[in-house]
Write an enzyme that holds these catalytic residues in place. Structure first.
Site, short mmCIF file in Angstrom:
data_model
loop_
_atom_site.label_atom_id
_atom_site.label_comp_id
_atom_site.label_asym_id
_atom_site.label_seq_id
_atom_site.Cartn_x
_atom_site.Cartn_y
_atom_site.Cartn_z
N SER A 74 1.01 -1.28 -0.09
CA SER A 74 -0.25 -0.08 0.02
C SER A 74 1.09 1.64 -0.10
O SER A 74 1.78 0.98 0.26
CB SER A 74 -0.80 0.02 1.46
OG SER A 74 -1.57 1.41 1.78
N TYR B 115 -3.09 -1.79 9.42
CA TYR B 115 -3.17 -1.14 8.68
C TYR B 115 -1.83 -1.50 8.34
O TYR B 115 -0.75 -1.86 7.58
CB TYR B 115 -4.01 -0.49 7.64
CG TYR B 115 -4.35 -1.00 6.15
CD1 TYR B 115 -5.11 -2.01 5.92
CD2 TYR B 115 -3.50 0.37 5.56
CE1 TYR B 115 -4.88 -2.14 4.29
CE2 TYR B 115 -4.06 0.49 4.70
CZ TYR B 115 -4.65 -0.73 3.71
OH TYR B 115 -4.27 -1.18 2.23
#
Length: 255
Positions: free
Chosen positions: A146, A159
């Site tokens: 990400s 996350y």
């Protein structure tokens, strides 16, 4: 002279978390590049529907319903593929979840849930794939990281930690498996128009922030990720190893 090609004909690709979203887009693209597909999820009805949609496009698709966070289920799934004579040449570790909550309010169970789904699963599935790729002397592993593999924002601590871990797990895979003909790399998507980001795209303030912060001045589309996936899955990337390629409209390149 060796020929380097983007053609995936004759190869089998397993994409985790591929019944929808980015995983579905990546699987579909790999299929159209010639790969036979094994799509994965835990919702069997949705998985079957997604498989039918891909078959309607003329793609070769098999479903594998297993929980990527459950080691026993992963081991059994690979044993089933072995028994059917299916060799995974390309693994895309895509399965992931998001949880938005201030860190001081996070429970340990919530932390573990995000870490296990986004990071630990890539280790478990990657290990089982590598155990089969190593004797064959070849294989492609693509871990989906990400923008948060190198940056952070408030309220998504687990996350961020998991996606930062994906970057380093990819390098660890390279350190141990590159000599066996395995290329392990990662893709770092920016802000993409996916189901996971629905709450953000519907928030006018956040939507405006993304567009202002991104040099391309827009959200990314799932199909804009697939060219990078095909490159990393193909022989065109045989000397690319341990890298993370950000597909983020330039967000990670500017202050």
């Amino acid at each position: 002279m060796q020929s380097y090609s983007f053609d995936l004909t004759g190869r089998t690709a397993l994409v985790t978390g591929s019944s929808r979203g980015l995983g579905y887009a990546i699987a579909r693209a790999l299929g159209h590049a010639g790969a036979s597909l094994v799509i994965n999820g835990t919702n069997t009805a949705r998985l079957a529907e997604s498989a039918e949609g891909l078959r309607a496009e003329g793609l070769s698709v098999r479903t594998a319903a297993f929980d990527v966070t459950d080691e026993k289920s992963v081991v059994e799934a690979f044993a089933t593929l072995d028994a059917e004579g299916l060799k995974v040449d390309i693994l895309v570790n895509n399965a992931g979840i998001q949880l938005r909550k201030p860190m001081i309010e996070l429970s340990l169970d919530e932390w573990h849930s995000v870490i296990d789904t986004n990071l630990t699963s890539a280790f478990i599935v990657g290990r089982e794939a590598a155990r089969r790729m190593i004797p064959r002397g070849r294989g492609k592993i693509i871990n989906i990281g990400s923008l948060m593999s190198g940056l952070a924002r408030p309220t998504i601590a687990p996350y961020t930690a998991a996606k930062g871990g994906i970057k380093m797990l990819t390098q660890a895979m390279t350190a141990e498996w590159a000599e066996n003909g395995i290329q392990a790399n990662a893709i770092g998507p920016g802000y993409m128009l996916t189901d996971m980001n629905q709450a953000l795209t519907s928030n006018p303030q956040f939507d405006a922030w993304v567009k202002a912060r991104t040099p391309s001045r827009r959200w990314g589309k799932p199909e804009e990720l697939v060219g990078t996936a095909i490159f990393l899955a193909s022989s065109a990337s045989d000397y690319v190893n341990g890298q993370i390629i950000y597909v983020d409209g330039g967000m990670s390149a500017v202050i």
